[in-house]
Scaffold this motif. Structure first.
Motif, PDB file in Angstrom:
ATOM      1  N   ILE A 180       0.827  -1.064   0.153  1.00 16.33           N
ATOM      2  CA  ILE A 180      -0.097   0.037  -0.007  1.00 16.33           C
ATOM      3  C   ILE A 180       0.833   1.235  -0.219  1.00 16.33           C
ATOM      4  CG2 ILE A 180      -1.703   1.413   1.413  1.00 16.33           C
ATOM      5  CD1 ILE A 180      -2.857  -1.358   2.331  1.00 16.33           C
ATOM      6  N   ASP A 181       1.892   1.186   0.801  1.00 22.05           N
ATOM      7  CA  ASP A 181       2.868   2.301   1.047  1.00 22.05           C
ATOM      8  C   ASP A 181       3.593   2.676  -0.321  1.00 22.05           C
ATOM      9  OD1 ASP A 181       2.128   2.944   3.523  1.00 22.05           O
ATOM     10  OD2 ASP A 181       3.696   1.865   4.435  1.00 22.05           O
ATOM     11  N   SER A 182       3.785   1.648  -1.035  1.00 19.67           N
ATOM     12  CA  SER A 182       4.469   1.664  -2.256  1.00 19.67           C
ATOM     13  C   SER A 182       3.914   2.514  -3.563  1.00 19.67           C
ATOM     14  CB  SER A 182       4.956   0.337  -2.868  1.00 19.67           C
ATOM     15  OG  SER A 182       5.866  -0.365  -1.976  1.00 19.67           O
ATOM     16  N   ILE A 183       2.676   1.989  -3.295  1.00 16.24           N
ATOM     17  CA  ILE A 183       1.566   2.727  -4.209  1.00 16.24           C
ATOM     18  C   ILE A 183       1.233   4.254  -3.842  1.00 16.24           C
ATOM     19  CG2 ILE A 183      -1.018   2.768  -5.066  1.00 16.24           C
ATOM     20  CD1 ILE A 183      -0.929  -0.367  -4.629  1.00 16.24           C
ATOM     21  N   LEU A 184       0.805   4.515  -2.731  1.00 16.37           N
ATOM     22  CA  LEU A 184       0.503   5.667  -2.205  1.00 16.37           C
ATOM     23  C   LEU A 184       1.834   6.713  -2.226  1.00 16.37           C
ATOM     24  CD1 LEU A 184      -1.194   5.172   1.171  1.00 16.37           C
ATOM     25  CD2 LEU A 184      -2.192   5.657  -1.014  1.00 16.37           C
ATOM     26  N   GLU A 187       1.939   8.538  -5.575  1.00 10.93           N
ATOM     27  CA  GLU A 187       0.837   9.610  -5.973  1.00 10.93           C
ATOM     28  C   GLU A 187       1.678  11.112  -6.409  1.00 10.93           C
ATOM     29  OE1 GLU A 187      -3.093  11.715  -4.182  1.00 10.93           O
ATOM     30  OE2 GLU A 187      -1.611  10.768  -2.983  1.00 10.93           O
ATOM     31  N   LEU A 188       1.025  11.575  -7.429  1.00 11.14           N
ATOM     32  CA  LEU A 188       1.658  12.737  -7.997  1.00 11.14           C
ATOM     33  C   LEU A 188       0.885  13.828  -7.175  1.00 11.14           C
ATOM     34  CD1 LEU A 188       1.232  11.896 -11.590  1.00 11.14           C
ATOM     35  CD2 LEU A 188       3.357  12.069 -10.472  1.00 11.14           C
ATOM     36  N   PRO A 189       1.475  15.145  -7.218  1.00 10.80           N
ATOM     37  CA  PRO A 189       1.012  16.189  -6.410  1.00 10.80           C
ATOM     38  C   PRO A 189      -0.235  16.778  -6.731  1.00 10.80           C
ATOM     39  CG  PRO A 189       3.264  16.643  -6.828  1.00 10.80           C
ATOM     40  CD  PRO A 189       3.003  15.535  -7.696  1.00 10.80           C
ATOM     41  N   THR A 190      -0.794  16.377  -7.862  1.00  2.83           N
ATOM     42  CA  THR A 190      -2.061  16.842  -8.357  1.00  2.83           C
ATOM     43  C   THR A 190      -3.101  15.854  -8.388  1.00  2.83           C
ATOM     44  OG1 THR A 190      -1.365  16.232 -10.559  1.00  2.83           O
ATOM     45  CG2 THR A 190      -1.218  18.404 -10.239  1.00  2.83           C
ATOM     46  N   GLY A 191      -2.702  14.606  -7.819  1.00  2.00           N
ATOM     47  CA  GLY A 191      -3.570  13.342  -7.755  1.00  2.00           C
ATOM     48  C   GLY A 191      -3.592  12.576  -8.801  1.00  2.00           C
ATOM     49  N   GLY A 192      -3.673  11.304  -8.553  1.00  2.00           N
ATOM     50  CA  GLY A 192      -3.357  10.187  -9.692  1.00  2.00           C
ATOM     51  C   GLY A 192      -1.967   9.709  -9.743  1.00  2.00           C
ATOM     52  N   PHE A 193      -1.826   8.963 -10.504  1.00  2.00           N
ATOM     53  CA  PHE A 193      -0.525   7.979 -10.569  1.00  2.00           C
ATOM     54  C   PHE A 193      -0.221   7.930 -11.923  1.00  2.00           C
ATOM     55  CE2 PHE A 193      -3.184   7.122  -7.106  1.00  2.00           C
ATOM     56  CZ  PHE A 193      -2.218   6.739  -6.002  1.00  2.00           C
TER      57      PHE A 193
END
Length: 463
Positions: A180-184, A187-193
């Protein structure tokens, strides 16, 4: 006169075209006169039939195998005799040929196969003797391919609450929390990946949402999900579609599919949620399902991009979206959460998995002082032991291959081949059922037992 008739036909054509262009798009189901549910089911059946006819002999792989079997199985379609068996035999052959090592740097290969095998009720912890879940136990290897590794590892492991085997050679032992941490962290500053760079991508963002959907109760996950949803809403086209980085801004089936999978995994109806219903210049409204239908061909296949021919990958992916949406409408478990495949035993508060299969009991397992107790006859027989019950002495005896295990109700002393063994919790009667400690019984009969505290599952493997 002929010229006048010709002009009249031209004018009629122009007027008709203008009327058609100005008309709102026909909603799903309206065109056929069927309900939305019936229309989706028909589309699933048509697409499933196309895939079966086209692929014929499915095998391990990104196209023509794993995703197709997952979609067909979760659709609960009746398949030709031998179709699933031929796939599994081909998977076994591939594993044997590669000695269980499917890839060096793309660990989503293992995750995709785990998902497919789970869907067809095969055990990925013992696929031709190989434990595929063990291949996900080294976090650094899982992360080699970037964010996709943790995304699909989490989806695979959560599909049936699989335990993550401990690996003494792992650089970093994989845990769900670290996935979970690896995904979070991506995250880009504007939201999304995204796979790379600073611009969020709809496909990757939607895939991340699918993996995170099981953890929305965590505040940091919930916040990331909301930001990702806002991003997806902002990039949805006026026709309801999405375009990923692979098609240079062109709408495509796969991008639309990933968003539908994300929304349905989160329990969001893409045809009803106002954030994902768009209006064009003429006031017509569209959603992602409307957009997906524009890629559908008459034989049930799907194009990859507008104007293209039938594309097998696009068709496989479209089936997943249709099935996921149908499951949402029917109130079934989401596409990637497969407790319904495992049966009732996967729904207990405290679960017992034997050789990759959840055990079902007439009395669900209970927890007494940190020990899990289960009905005595069911666990003995599942392990292959004969059972004898002495009602006068209130004593149960299990025998298997020269081993004898004996317990008495309320007595903290048990006997293994006549040798006393101390129990933390004795056998007891609950709801008129005799319950025994599952770890003690299993280990006494020479089985290995591990406890997965994340899923409250006793995982038993016989030798």
């Amino acid at each position: 006169m002929l010229r006048d008739k010709k002009m009249t036909r031209i004018l009629c054509f122009i007027i008709t075209t203008m009327l058609l262009v100005g008309m709102p798009m026909v909603s799903l189901g309206e065109e056929s006169g069927l309900s939305v549910e019936a229309q989706i089911q028909q589309e699933i059946a048509d697409t499933g039939a196309y895939l079966v006819k086209t692929i014929k002999t499915p095998t391990f792989g990104l196209v023509g195998g794993d995703w197709t079997l997952l979609g067909l199985a979760r659709a609960e379609l009746k398949l030709p005799e031998g179709f699933v068996d031929s796939y599994y035999k081909n998977v076994e052959a591939t594993l044997a040929e590669k000695e269980g090592n499917l890839t060096r740097n793309k660990y989503s290969e293992y995750s995709r196969l785990i998902l497919s095998l789970t869907a067809i009720d095969k055990d990925p912890t013992n696929a031709n003797g190989y434990d595929l879940t063990a291949m996900l136990s080294d976090l650094e290897k899982v992360k080699i391919q970037g964010i996709n590794g943790p995304i699909y590892a989490l989806l695979a492991l959560d599909s049936l609450g699989y335990s993550i085997p401990q690996s003494s050679s792992a650089a970093i032992q994989t845990t769900r929390e670290l996935l979970i941490d690896s995904i979070l962290q991506r995250e880009l500053p504007t939201g999304g990946f995204s796979l790379s760079g600073s611009v969020a991508d709809p496909d990757v963002t939607a895939a991340a949402l699918q993996a995170l959907s099981n953890y929305s109760s965590k505040s940091e996950v919930k916040a990331a999900i909301e930001r990702a949803l806002a991003f997806l809403s902002s990039v949805q086209t006026k026709k309801g579609g999405f375009s990923g980085w692979t098609t240079n801004g062109e709408e495509n089936t796969e991008s639309i599919v990933q968003v539908i999978l994300a929304l349905t995994s989160l329990g969001i109806d893409p045809a009803e949620d106002s954030r994902f219903i768009k209006t064009d210049e003429k006031g017509n409204t569209y959603n992602a399902l409307d957009a997906l239908r524009t890629f559908r061909l008459k034989d049930g296949s799907y194009r990859h991009i507008p104007g293209g021919d039938a594309d097998l990958m696009a068709t496989e992916q479209a089936l997943l979206a249709l099935v996921s949406y149908e499951r949402l409408l029917a109130g079934k478990d989401p596409l990637f959460r497969m407790k319904d495949v495992a049966g009732e035993g996967a729904g207990y508060d405290y679960k017992v998995m034997l050789n990759g299969k959840y055990l079902v009991f007439d009395q669900p397992p209970i927890n007494r002082n940190g020990r899990i107790l289960v009905p005595m006859r069911a666990i003995f027989e599942a392990l292959g032991a004969d059972v004898d019950w002495d009602n006068g002495l209130r004593r149960v005896t299990g025998t298997m291959e020269g081993r004898e295990v004996q317990l008495t109700i309320g007595d903290t002393t048990a006997y293994i081949n006549g040798t006393p063994a101390l129990l933390d919790v004795p056998a007891m009667i609950e709801n008129s059922r005799t319950l025994v400690p599952v770890r003690f019984i299993s280990e006494s009969l020479d089985a290995d037992v591990n406890w997965d505290r994340t899923t409250n599952t006793a995982i038993i493997k016989t030798k």
